[in-house]
Structure formats: C-alpha cells, structure tokens
Design an enzyme around this catalytic site. Structure first.
Site, PDB file in Angstrom:
ATOM      1  N   TYR A 174       1.272  -3.856 -12.275  1.00  0.00           N
ATOM      2  CA  TYR A 174       2.392  -4.806 -11.843  1.00  0.00           C
ATOM      3  C   TYR A 174       3.451  -4.569 -12.826  1.00  0.00           C
ATOM      4  CZ  TYR A 174       1.547  -4.002  -7.253  1.00  0.00           C
ATOM      5  OH  TYR A 174       0.877  -3.485  -6.136  1.00  0.00           O
TER       6      TYR A 174
ATOM      7  N   LEU B  27       7.692   5.569  -3.751  1.00  0.00           N
ATOM      8  CA  LEU B  27       7.743   4.737  -2.589  1.00  0.00           C
ATOM      9  C   LEU B  27       7.098   3.138  -3.228  1.00  0.00           C
ATOM     10  CD1 LEU B  27       5.828   7.219  -0.228  1.00  0.00           C
ATOM     11  CD2 LEU B  27       8.581   6.766  -0.819  1.00  0.00           C
ATOM     12  N   LEU B  28       6.994   3.229  -3.951  1.00  0.00           N
ATOM     13  CA  LEU B  28       6.057   1.608  -4.624  1.00  0.00           C
ATOM     14  C   LEU B  28       7.254   0.483  -5.210  1.00  0.00           C
ATOM     15  CD1 LEU B  28       4.944  -0.737  -4.415  1.00  0.00           C
ATOM     16  CD2 LEU B  28       3.171   0.115  -6.733  1.00  0.00           C
TER      17      LEU B  28
ATOM     18  N   THR C 171       0.685  -1.182  -0.009  1.00  0.00           N
ATOM     19  CA  THR C 171       0.362   0.146   0.047  1.00  0.00           C
ATOM     20  C   THR C 171       0.892   1.281   0.083  1.00  0.00           C
ATOM     21  OG1 THR C 171      -0.233   0.267   2.824  1.00  0.00           O
ATOM     22  CG2 THR C 171      -1.501  -1.359   1.353  1.00  0.00           C
ATOM     23  N   VAL C 172       0.699   2.147  -0.249  1.00  0.00           N
ATOM     24  CA  VAL C 172       0.762   3.692  -0.999  1.00  0.00           C
ATOM     25  C   VAL C 172      -0.903   4.643  -0.131  1.00  0.00           C
ATOM     26  CG1 VAL C 172       2.261   6.025  -1.806  1.00  0.00           C
ATOM     27  CG2 VAL C 172       2.712   3.124  -2.169  1.00  0.00           C
TER      28      VAL C 172
ATOM     29  N   PHE D 196      -3.821 -14.456  -0.572  1.00  0.00           N
ATOM     30  CA  PHE D 196      -2.298 -14.879   0.378  1.00  0.00           C
ATOM     31  C   PHE D 196      -1.560 -12.528   0.799  1.00  0.00           C
ATOM     32  CE2 PHE D 196      -0.942 -15.000  -4.049  1.00  0.00           C
ATOM     33  CZ  PHE D 196       0.292 -14.588  -3.373  1.00  0.00           C
TER      34      PHE D 196
END
Length: 430
Positions: free
Chosen positions: A139, A109-110, A99-100, A430
């Site tokens: 992603y 940040l990611l 998360t950000v 997960f």
C-alpha cells in the site's frame, strides 16, 4: 457497462460497484481472495454492511463456462471519523475487503479499484483514507503509511506480583458484571465519550456491536461471549468497561488459565487503575494477555514487577493512513509545540504533491499552505501519513533514508511539531 463501470487493465475485465443481488458472488470472491473457501457464506453480514456504490468488484466477462461475468476481485469502503490529536474527528474513507483472486493477480485490478475509490473519496470530502494492511509492501505505492501501530502485553501474574497496591482509584467506585443487553445498550455511548481522548480511534457502527454480542453470525469469526464488566463512580456514572475471556486450562490440579482482554475503555486514569486491578484479581488466572493496546501503554508500570510483562507477539503496524487533503487534515489536529517547517511532498497521484509550509501556533492550532520557500524536508506522502497522527519519528525516517533533510535538524523539528504525548492507537479492526 453503465456510467459507473470502467474497463479493467485486461480486456474483458470490468471494475464497477456491485448490486445487492451480487452479494453472494462478491462474498465468494472475497473468500477465495483471503484463501478461506472453506468458510460458509457470510451473506447476512454483507447485507448489513452493503452501501450502494461502496462495494466494488472486478468482473471477468471471459470466464470459461460461466453463464455470467465472474467476480474475481473485491473492494469495500465506508465513511467514518478518525480521532486526531486534540480530539477532532477527521472525515476519512475506511477501506477493507480488498482481495484479488490468485488467478487474476498482476493485472492492475487492485490499482484500478484503489484509484477509483480514493478519487471518489476526495470528491466526497474525505481528508484521508485508512486501511489495515495485510502485507507491508502493497500500500505504500498508493500513498499509505503506517500511522497507528498495534502493541500489547502478555503478563505472568505471579512473576509480576499483580497490580501495585495504592494506585489512585475513584472513592466509592464499583465494578459489576454486565449482561450482553447492557453491553450493547450502554457500550456505544461510553465508546463515543472515550473516542475523542485517543488519537487514531474510529467509530463503531451498529453492526460492530451486534457482532460483538452475538446478534449476527459472521462465519469465520470465532465469537465467544466472554465476560463484560462496567466501572461506575460512587454517583453511578459509567466511566469504563472491559470485555475478556478466560480459557479453562490446568496444569494437573493447578489452574493455569489465561485471561485475554478483548476490549478495554477507561475515561480516566482512576478508572483504568481499578479495571486493571480487577482483571489481575480474577481467580485461577495465571496470565493476563492484552494483545490490543496502544504503543507505550503503561500496563507494565502498574505492576509490582514490570519484568513480568512481555511484549505480545502480535505487536505490529496496524492502521495505515493516506492523506488526501493536506489543508483540511492539518487544520483539524492540534500541536503541542509551535514552529514552522517547509515540506516538499511527492505524490504519485499528484493530489498532495508540492511544497507546503506547516505552521503551528502557541495556542495549539496549525495550518499547512502552499509556498515557494525552500524546503526543509522532502518526503513522500506515505511518510507524511506515518507522521500525521503523532506517533511516527521523522528522525527515524531520516536515519533510514526514507526522507531527505534539506535543512540540518529539520527531522527533529518535525518531530517536535508533530509528535504527541499520547501515541495514536486504533483498537478496532474493520
């Protein structure tokens, strides 16, 4: 900052592993990032999962009015085994809790947390990384591709006519309700026996079982005990289990209850047939809902009328995969047809970039090695990740201009090499 810390892209923001004492701050940042600040803290659950060095946080040192740096982004990973075609377990880095906070988006940040974790995973010997993508477009830029989709069915019991009579089952088998204690005691071994049969399956740690039987509380996780049934052969061998819930719903004086299958494991076809027949025989049930089955699951073909089954609305991409070590990954899996293909792989990080010869032998073994031979296919590592477990379609990617054929027919040859009869499926979040 210690040796494990790094300066974030923004001055004053530090990316580093959290300490055990910072779990509450990390949990708060996670709730904000997932837009669930109304959910009570899940500190007990975080403590169960805590592993030094594997929970990362981005800390804002310039947060107004704060007496200490404020955690504004989260990231967690853990090691697990991923079943690949043929039954081997590939060591992978499982990524979750990413998360950000909305106030700190688009500051890198990611990217900083992801690159740090993937580099560490390669050093630990992970051949790939996996995650469940909340958003499709995030992603791919880190080399992940959708590799094990989620599919399911919603079946109208009356319209379908239920499970066909005469399907093969174990002679003398029995199905019994199991207590929570029996489920948590016998379930893990059954899952480990089943796991090698399903490409895409991952391990279930002890915390997974404790959560499913209500031993630990996870705020926001709507736990309901449900029903657990075990299938045993005539000699008493446990070969399958199902966990399901039934909602108390009525249409006036007529029962209209949906039965939702939450977990289904069968070691063989006969066990699966018996368990499905049982689930469709439960009194008062009008619909059997199985949201978490693999793509291409045969459930509709088990029914008297397959038209009674409709695809579940939550069917979508689910488990994404990022290859980190091509030789290790492609040597671990097996192949259903022999052949050779030269791949020109692009990788922003450079870890898997280059030209590779993928070769599969008649005995099902294979390998991938660097080569200077002309490429048959050119593709990004994210697309190769989509194909690796055997469920993707290189021909489809070619038609969508997501890979390039340098040799006519190379995409179809890639599908012949990599596709598997059993589609990859991971039933577990997960």
């Amino acid at each position: 900052m210690g040796n494990d810390a790094q300066q974030g892209p923004d001055r004053g923001i530090e990316i580093r592993p959290i300490t055990h004492e910072e779990l509450a701050d990390w949990d708060r940042a996670l709730a904000l990032g997932f837009m669930r600040p109304h959910v009570p803290p899940a500190i007990e659950w975080r403590r169960l999962l805590f592993e030094p060095g594997r929970m990362l946080g981005a800390f804002d040192h310039d947060f107004p009015g704060a007496d200490r740096p404020r955690c504004v982004a989260t990231f967690r990973s853990f090691d697990t085994g991923l079943t690949v075609p043929g039954g081997e377990r590939l060591p992978v880095d499982a990524i979750t809790g990413v998360t950000v906070n909305s106030t700190h988006r688009r500051r890198g940040l990611l990217s900083g947390m992801m690159r740090r974790d993937l580099a560490a995973a390669r050093e630990r010997g992970s051949a790939a990384a996996i995650l469940i993508a909340a958003e499709h477009n995030i992603y791919g830029r880190f080399g992940f591709g959708s590799a094990a989709p989620l599919a399911g069915w919603r079946v109208d019991v009356r319209r379908s006519g239920g499970v066909r009579a005469g399907l093969p089952v174990h002679e003398g088998h029995r199905i019994d309700f199991a207590t929570l204690e029996e489920f948590s005691k016998l379930g893990p071994d059954l899952h480990e026996r089943w796991r090698p049969t399903q490409p895409g399956a991952i391990g279930r740690p002890d915390a997974w079982w404790r959560l499913r039987v209500g031993e630990v509380d996870l705020p926001g996780f709507d736990w309901k005990q449900g029903f657990n049934v075990f299938h045993r052969t005539a000699d008493g061998t446990l070969t399958g289990m199902a966990n399901y819930t039934v909602d108390d719903k009525w249409d006036g004086a007529y029962p209209d209850c949906p039965l939702t299958v939450r977990d289904f494991i069968a070691l063989d076809r006969e066990t699966a047939n018996a368990l499905w027949a049982f689930l469709f025989s439960v009194d008062w049930v009008r619909h059997v809902v199985a949201p978490h089955l693999g793509p291409g699951h045969v459930l509709p073909l088990l029914l008297d009328d397959p038209r009674g089954a409709k695809p579940h609305e939550e069917s979508a991409d689910f488990t994404w995969l990022r290859l980190l070590d091509l030789p290790a990954a492609f040597a671990a899996r097996r192949y259903e047809a022999p052949g050779r293909l030269v791949l020109d792989v692009t990788d922003r990080e450079g870890w898997t970039a280059g030209r590779w010869a993928l070769e599969a032998a008649a005995d099902g073994t294979g390998r991938i090695t660097r080569t200077d031979d002309p490429a048959d296919l050119a593709l990004d590592v994210s697309r190769l990740g989509s194909l690796y477990l055997g469920g993707g379609s290189a021909a489809g990617l070619a038609d969508a201009a997501l890979l390039t054929e340098h040799t006519p027919g190379a995409a179809v040859r890639a599908d012949t090499l990599l596709r598997t009869a059993r589609a990859p499926w991971n039933p577990d979040g997960f």
